[in-house]
Design a protein around this motif. Structure first.
Motif, mmCIF file in Angstrom:
data_model
loop_
_atom_site.group_PDB
_atom_site.id
_atom_site.type_symbol
_atom_site.label_atom_id
_atom_site.label_comp_id
_atom_site.label_asym_id
_atom_site.label_seq_id
_atom_site.Cartn_x
_atom_site.Cartn_y
_atom_site.Cartn_z
ATOM 1 N N LYS A 1 0.812 -1.215 0.000
ATOM 2 C CA LYS A 1 0.000 0.000 0.000
ATOM 3 C C LYS A 1 0.846 1.265 0.000
ATOM 4 O O LYS A 1 0.364 2.335 -0.377
ATOM 5 C CB LYS A 1 -0.909 0.037 1.236
ATOM 6 C CG LYS A 1 -2.006 -1.005 1.272
ATOM 7 C CD LYS A 1 -2.873 -0.780 2.504
ATOM 8 C CE LYS A 1 -4.022 -1.761 2.583
ATOM 9 N NZ LYS A 1 -4.868 -1.494 3.786
ATOM 10 N N PHE A 2 2.085 1.159 0.476
ATOM 11 C CA PHE A 2 2.906 2.362 0.612
ATOM 12 C C PHE A 2 3.431 2.787 -0.751
ATOM 13 O O PHE A 2 4.056 2.009 -1.466
ATOM 14 C CB PHE A 2 4.069 2.114 1.580
ATOM 15 C CG PHE A 2 4.802 3.366 1.946
ATOM 16 C CD1 PHE A 2 4.191 4.322 2.732
ATOM 17 C CD2 PHE A 2 6.072 3.598 1.470
ATOM 18 C CE1 PHE A 2 4.846 5.497 3.067
ATOM 19 C CE2 PHE A 2 6.752 4.761 1.790
ATOM 20 C CZ PHE A 2 6.131 5.711 2.593
ATOM 21 N N SER A 3 3.190 4.046 -1.099
ATOM 22 C CA SER A 3 3.458 4.493 -2.466
ATOM 23 C C SER A 3 4.127 5.862 -2.483
ATOM 24 O O SER A 3 4.197 6.564 -1.461
ATOM 25 C CB SER A 3 2.132 4.584 -3.235
ATOM 26 O OG SER A 3 1.446 5.765 -2.867
ATOM 27 N N PRO A 4 4.624 6.277 -3.646
ATOM 28 C CA PRO A 4 5.156 7.641 -3.765
ATOM 29 C C PRO A 4 4.143 8.705 -3.390
ATOM 30 O O PRO A 4 4.501 9.773 -2.900
ATOM 31 C CB PRO A 4 5.527 7.738 -5.250
ATOM 32 C CG PRO A 4 5.795 6.338 -5.673
ATOM 33 C CD PRO A 4 4.820 5.501 -4.889
ATOM 34 N N MET A 5 2.858 8.431 -3.607
ATOM 35 C CA MET A 5 1.827 9.393 -3.237
ATOM 36 C C MET A 5 1.759 9.566 -1.723
ATOM 37 O O MET A 5 1.430 10.652 -1.231
ATOM 38 C CB MET A 5 0.475 8.951 -3.781
ATOM 39 C CG MET A 5 0.391 8.909 -5.295
ATOM 40 S SD MET A 5 0.728 10.505 -6.078
ATOM 41 C CE MET A 5 -0.666 11.462 -5.473
ATOM 42 N N ASP A 6 2.063 8.513 -0.976
ATOM 43 C CA ASP A 6 2.099 8.626 0.477
ATOM 44 C C ASP A 6 3.249 9.532 0.920
ATOM 45 O O ASP A 6 3.108 10.315 1.867
ATOM 46 C CB ASP A 6 2.247 7.237 1.113
ATOM 47 C CG ASP A 6 1.024 6.360 0.887
ATOM 48 O OD1 ASP A 6 -0.076 6.914 0.682
ATOM 49 O OD2 ASP A 6 1.177 5.129 0.896
ATOM 50 N N VAL A 7 4.386 9.410 0.263
ATOM 51 C CA VAL A 7 5.523 10.271 0.573
ATOM 52 C C VAL A 7 5.146 11.733 0.328
ATOM 53 O O VAL A 7 5.405 12.617 1.155
ATOM 54 C CB VAL A 7 6.758 9.886 -0.271
ATOM 55 C CG1 VAL A 7 7.908 10.866 -0.006
ATOM 56 C CG2 VAL A 7 7.186 8.455 0.044
ATOM 57 N N GLU A 8 4.510 11.990 -0.799
ATOM 58 C CA GLU A 8 4.071 13.354 -1.107
ATOM 59 C C GLU A 8 3.060 13.846 -0.078
ATOM 60 O O GLU A 8 3.054 15.021 0.300
ATOM 61 C CB GLU A 8 3.457 13.408 -2.505
ATOM 62 C CG GLU A 8 4.447 13.186 -3.632
ATOM 63 C CD GLU A 8 5.450 14.322 -3.771
ATOM 64 O OE1 GLU A 8 5.198 15.415 -3.214
ATOM 65 O OE2 GLU A 8 6.490 14.117 -4.413
ATOM 66 N N GLY A 9 2.204 12.938 0.376
ATOM 67 C CA GLY A 9 1.222 13.325 1.385
ATOM 68 C C GLY A 9 1.875 13.779 2.677
ATOM 69 O O GLY A 9 1.393 14.714 3.330
ATOM 70 N N MET A 10 2.969 13.119 3.063
ATOM 71 C CA MET A 10 3.669 13.501 4.285
ATOM 72 C C MET A 10 4.278 14.890 4.173
ATOM 73 O O MET A 10 4.285 15.661 5.134
ATOM 74 C CB MET A 10 4.771 12.475 4.595
ATOM 75 C CG MET A 10 4.260 11.149 5.113
ATOM 76 S SD MET A 10 5.590 10.061 5.674
ATOM 77 C CE MET A 10 6.243 9.466 4.108
ATOM 78 N N THR A 11 4.804 15.222 2.997
ATOM 79 C CA THR A 11 5.513 16.491 2.827
ATOM 80 C C THR A 11 4.577 17.662 2.507
ATOM 81 O O THR A 11 5.007 18.809 2.539
ATOM 82 C CB THR A 11 6.557 16.372 1.699
ATOM 83 O OG1 THR A 11 5.900 16.067 0.453
ATOM 84 C CG2 THR A 11 7.577 15.289 2.010
ATOM 85 N N ARG A 12 3.314 17.382 2.223
ATOM 86 C CA ARG A 12 2.374 18.442 1.833
ATOM 87 C C ARG A 12 1.162 18.496 2.770
ATOM 88 O O ARG A 12 0.047 18.760 2.338
ATOM 89 C CB ARG A 12 1.923 18.237 0.384
ATOM 90 C CG ARG A 12 3.080 18.169 -0.595
ATOM 91 C CD ARG A 12 2.634 18.270 -2.033
ATOM 92 N NE ARG A 12 3.723 18.011 -2.946
ATOM 93 C CZ ARG A 12 3.789 18.472 -4.190
ATOM 94 N NH1 ARG A 12 2.815 19.225 -4.666
ATOM 95 N NH2 ARG A 12 4.812 18.178 -4.967
ATOM 96 N N TRP A 13 1.410 18.274 4.029
ATOM 97 C CA TRP A 13 0.319 18.256 5.004
ATOM 98 C C TRP A 13 -0.487 19.554 4.969
ATOM 99 O O TRP A 13 -1.715 19.549 4.919
ATOM 100 C CB TRP A 13 0.875 18.018 6.404
ATOM 101 C CG TRP A 13 -0.179 18.054 7.471
ATOM 102 C CD1 TRP A 13 -0.593 19.142 8.195
ATOM 103 C CD2 TRP A 13 -0.975 16.953 7.921
ATOM 104 N NE1 TRP A 13 -1.585 18.800 9.081
ATOM 105 C CE2 TRP A 13 -1.843 17.453 8.927
ATOM 106 C CE3 TRP A 13 -1.048 15.599 7.583
ATOM 107 C CZ2 TRP A 13 -2.764 16.649 9.593
ATOM 108 C CZ3 TRP A 13 -1.963 14.799 8.245
ATOM 109 C CH2 TRP A 13 -2.809 15.322 9.234
ATOM 110 N N ASP A 14 0.193 20.684 5.011
ATOM 111 C CA ASP A 14 -0.498 21.979 5.059
ATOM 112 C C ASP A 14 -1.290 22.246 3.784
ATOM 113 O O ASP A 14 -2.397 22.798 3.838
ATOM 114 C CB ASP A 14 0.494 23.109 5.312
ATOM 115 C CG ASP A 14 1.067 23.079 6.725
ATOM 116 O OD1 ASP A 14 0.458 22.435 7.605
ATOM 117 O OD2 ASP A 14 2.127 23.698 6.957
ATOM 118 N N ALA A 15 -0.735 21.853 2.645
ATOM 119 C CA ALA A 15 -1.442 22.062 1.376
ATOM 120 C C ALA A 15 -2.712 21.218 1.325
ATOM 121 O O ALA A 15 -3.770 21.682 0.861
ATOM 122 C CB ALA A 15 -0.527 21.713 0.206
#
Length: 309
Positions: free
Chosen positions: A224-238
């Protein structure tokens, strides 16, 4: 700029492993370094996860209490489906939330014992060539319930209000057009007689990090862990800004958003099911078995979201 089709394709193409170095994140106003590949979860995540986002409980619901309550609610769901088949009532529920908010688990226990011939879950992958040329909502409409059917969506047309604008997968004009059109689209859904629910499962930042870490290191769920999850972690405020705008612009009297605080998956699953059962007048409903909403955990729209933020 990537378009919506590219977004769907990228979201759909999840890898078994993701190579990523330590991430610099701002969490609860502090600069943090988080290494998702380190098997040891940092104490600052583990200790704060459940209480993150101002969650009102210090402990998870005990397993025995959860299982007993869930069984009572699932019995009521069986009654609900029988009533729907008799009356021809159509029910549809969308489950939205950040990655790792618990959408899939909630849908799983909701469907566990109800008749699969009249219920199904929709989790769409990338659109086909034909679908790419259609009206944006069209491929979702194809899965709407017929008489007596209960349909859930694990993510929905609201991708265009969250991941797409945050990741640059749609233009600002497409995003604004979606926010303007969706209340009118959903008014047609309700006007046609479909009982319509929209759930936003809300989790705190540390809880999301903890769940991503568990996902990354579990031999059963690391797929389930994907590049989109990584992006989600770095863009919390957005994502927070996009969520707030989405709820504000698409929460309506005919199609309200139900916000469920979901740091404890057990409680959030029960509250989502309970909300549906309390909202529909099915035969032989046992209100003692259904129980009352936990108003600390469940509320409607922007007002409740501001209260808990």
């Amino acid at each position: 700029m990537k378009n919506a089709e590219d977004a769907s394709e990228e979201i759909a193409s999840r890898e078994n492993t993701v190579s990523v170095g330590p991430l610099k994140l701002k969490v609860d106003g502090k600069e943090r370094v988080f290494d998702i590949n380190d098997p040891k979860l940092p104490d600052w995540v583990d200790k704060k996860a459940l209480e993150s986002g101002g969650y009102p409980y210090d402990d998870k619901m005990p397993v025995k209490e959860y299982e007993e309550t869930l069984q009572r609610l699932q019995i009521e769901l069986v009654k609900l489906i029988g009533w729907m088949q008799t009356t021809g009532t159509r029910v549809m529920a969308l489950f939205e939330g950040r990655d790792a908010a618990g959408k899939g688990g909630t849908i799983k226990v909701l469907h566990e014992y109800i008749n699969p011939r009249t219920t199904h879950n929709v989790a769409l992958t990338k659109p086909t060539e034909t679908e790419r040329g259609q009206w944006y909502y069209q491929r979702y409409v194809a899965h709407f319930p017929s008489a007596g059917e209960f349909v859930t969506f694990d993510r929905s047309w609201y991708n265009r209000a969250g991941v797409e604008p945050v990741m640059g997968f749609c233009t600002p004009k497409q995003h604004e057009h979606f926010l303007e059109d969706t209340p009118r689209f959903e008014k047609q859904i309700v006007g046609d007689g479909i009982r319509f629910f929209k759930f936003w499962l809300n989790i705190g930042q540390e809880m999301q990090l903890k769940r991503f870490h568990e996902r990354r290191h579990s031999p059963l769920t690391n797929w389930k862990f994907s590049p989109m999850d990584v992006e989600g972690m770095t863009r919390w405020d957005a994502y927070t800004k996009a969520r707030d705008q989405m709820i504000d612009r698409t929460h309506t009297e005919h199609a309200p958003w139900t916000i469920v605080r979901a740091n404890d998956k057990r409680r959030s699953r029960l509250e989502a099911i309970r909300h549906i059962l309390l909202s529909l007048p099915y035969d032989n409903r046992d209100l003692d078995a259904v129980g009352k909403r936990d108003e600390k955990l469940v509320g409607e729209g922007p007002k409740f979201l501001k209260k808990i933020s």
